[in-house]
Motif scaffolding. Structure first.
Motif, PDB file in Angstrom:
ATOM      1  N   GLU A 169      35.427  20.440 -79.912  1.00 26.95           N
ATOM      2  CA  GLU A 169      34.550  20.067 -78.795  1.00 26.95           C
ATOM      3  C   GLU A 169      33.518  21.178 -78.543  1.00 26.95           C
ATOM      4  OE1 GLU A 169      37.166  19.166 -75.543  1.00 26.95           O
ATOM      5  OE2 GLU A 169      37.546  17.120 -76.252  1.00 26.95           O
ATOM      6  N   LYS A 170      33.992  22.442 -78.599  1.00 34.37           N
ATOM      7  CA  LYS A 170      33.100  23.584 -78.406  1.00 34.37           C
ATOM      8  C   LYS A 170      32.013  23.582 -79.487  1.00 34.37           C
ATOM      9  CE  LYS A 170      33.342  28.587 -77.739  1.00 34.37           C
ATOM     10  NZ  LYS A 170      34.196  29.766 -77.941  1.00 34.37           N
ATOM     11  N   LEU A 171      32.431  23.347 -80.727  1.00 37.52           N
ATOM     12  CA  LEU A 171      31.513  23.289 -81.854  1.00 37.52           C
ATOM     13  C   LEU A 171      30.505  22.159 -81.658  1.00 37.52           C
ATOM     14  CD1 LEU A 171      31.082  24.809 -84.504  1.00 37.52           C
ATOM     15  CD2 LEU A 171      32.490  23.086 -85.643  1.00 37.52           C
ATOM     16  N   VAL A 172      31.000  20.988 -81.198  1.00 39.12           N
ATOM     17  CA  VAL A 172      30.124  19.839 -80.939  1.00 39.12           C
ATOM     18  C   VAL A 172      29.096  20.223 -79.871  1.00 39.12           C
ATOM     19  CG1 VAL A 172      30.032  17.516 -79.917  1.00 39.12           C
ATOM     20  CG2 VAL A 172      31.691  18.022 -81.721  1.00 39.12           C
ATOM     21  N   GLN A 173      29.552  20.896 -78.788  1.00 35.79           N
ATOM     22  CA  GLN A 173      28.636  21.327 -77.721  1.00 35.79           C
ATOM     23  C   GLN A 173      27.575  22.288 -78.285  1.00 35.79           C
ATOM     24  OE1 GLN A 173      28.442  19.930 -74.732  1.00 35.79           O
ATOM     25  NE2 GLN A 173      30.168  18.667 -75.408  1.00 35.79           N
ATOM     26  N   GLN A 200      51.544  20.005 -81.206  1.00 33.60           N
ATOM     27  CA  GLN A 200      50.652  19.425 -80.192  1.00 33.60           C
ATOM     28  C   GLN A 200      49.668  20.479 -79.674  1.00 33.60           C
ATOM     29  OE1 GLN A 200      52.966  17.487 -77.126  1.00 33.60           O
ATOM     30  NE2 GLN A 200      51.737  15.639 -77.279  1.00 33.60           N
ATOM     31  N   ARG A 201      50.183  21.710 -79.417  1.00 39.64           N
ATOM     32  CA  ARG A 201      49.319  22.778 -78.937  1.00 39.64           C
ATOM     33  C   ARG A 201      48.229  23.107 -79.948  1.00 39.64           C
ATOM     34  NH1 ARG A 201      53.040  27.362 -76.657  1.00 39.64           N
ATOM     35  NH2 ARG A 201      54.455  25.932 -77.617  1.00 39.64           N
ATOM     36  N   GLN A 202      48.618  23.130 -81.191  1.00 33.10           N
ATOM     37  CA  GLN A 202      47.651  23.426 -82.258  1.00 33.10           C
ATOM     38  C   GLN A 202      46.591  22.330 -82.329  1.00 33.10           C
ATOM     39  OE1 GLN A 202      49.476  24.887 -85.731  1.00 33.10           O
ATOM     40  NE2 GLN A 202      47.523  25.411 -86.692  1.00 33.10           N
ATOM     41  N   VAL A 203      47.018  21.077 -82.198  1.00 34.26           N
ATOM     42  CA  VAL A 203      46.071  19.943 -82.225  1.00 34.26           C
ATOM     43  C   VAL A 203      45.100  20.086 -81.057  1.00 34.26           C
ATOM     44  CG1 VAL A 203      45.867  17.428 -81.899  1.00 34.26           C
ATOM     45  CG2 VAL A 203      47.551  18.350 -83.491  1.00 34.26           C
ATOM     46  N   LEU A 204      45.647  20.402 -79.844  1.00 35.70           N
ATOM     47  CA  LEU A 204      44.787  20.570 -78.668  1.00 35.70           C
ATOM     48  C   LEU A 204      43.805  21.727 -78.872  1.00 35.70           C
ATOM     49  CD1 LEU A 204      47.171  20.007 -75.592  1.00 35.70           C
ATOM     50  CD2 LEU A 204      45.156  18.661 -76.224  1.00 35.70           C
ATOM     51  N   SER A 205      44.288  22.822 -79.423  1.00 35.67           N
ATOM     52  CA  SER A 205      43.453  23.982 -79.672  1.00 35.67           C
ATOM     53  C   SER A 205      42.340  23.628 -80.640  1.00 35.67           C
ATOM     54  CB  SER A 205      44.323  25.122 -80.223  1.00 35.67           C
ATOM     55  OG  SER A 205      43.500  26.198 -80.608  1.00 35.67           O
TER      56      SER A 205
END
Length: 123
Positions: A16-20, A5-10
C-alpha cells in the motif's frame, strides 16, 4: 498461522505504501508533463511572436527599400528630365548663337555691298 498473517499484513502495508508512493510519483510526473507542455506552448507563442516581429521588420525593410527605389526612380527621372532640359537649353543657346552669327554675317555683307555701291557711285 499468526506469524504468517502478520507477515501478509506487513507485506500488504508495504505494498500500500509503495502504491501511495507510485501514485505520488505519477501525480508529480503528470504535473511535470503539464508544466513542460505549458512551457512548450509558451515557447511556441514566443517563437510565433518573434517570427511575426521578424516578418514585420522584414516587411518594413522591404517597404523602405521600395520607397527608396521609388524615390531613386523619381530622382533618376528628375535628373533625366533636368538633363533633357539642360540639353534643350544648350541646343536653344547654340541656335541663338548660330542665328546671331548668321545675322552678323548678313549685316557685314550688307555693309560691304553698301561700301561697294558707294565706291562705284564715287567713281
Amino acid at each position: 498461522g499468526e506469524e504468517g498473517q502478520r507477515q501478509v499484513l506487513s507485506e500488504k502495508r508495504q505494498l500500500e505504501k509503495l502504491v501511495q508512493e507510485l501514485k505520488a510519483e505519477l501525480r508529480n510526473a503528470s504535473k511535470a508533463r503539464a508544466q513542460l507542455e505549458e512551457a512548450r506552448v509558451e515557447d511556441r507563442r514566443g517563437f510565433e511572436t518573434e517570427r511575426r516581429a521578424s516578418l514585420a521588420e522584414v516587411e518594413q525593410a522591404r517597404a523602405e527599400l521600395r520607397r527608396g527605389a521609388a524615390n531613386s526612380a523619381e530622382e533618376d527621372a528628375s535628373a533625366s528630365k533636368g538633363w533633357q532640359v539642360a540639353k534643350e537649353q544648350e541646343r536653344r543657346r547654340l541656335d541663338v548663337e548660330d542665328q546671331l552669327r548668321r545675322e552678323k554675317e548678313r549685316v557685314q555683307q550688307v555693309m560691304h555691298q553698301q561700301q561697294q555701291q558707294q565706291q562705284q557711285q564715287q567713281q
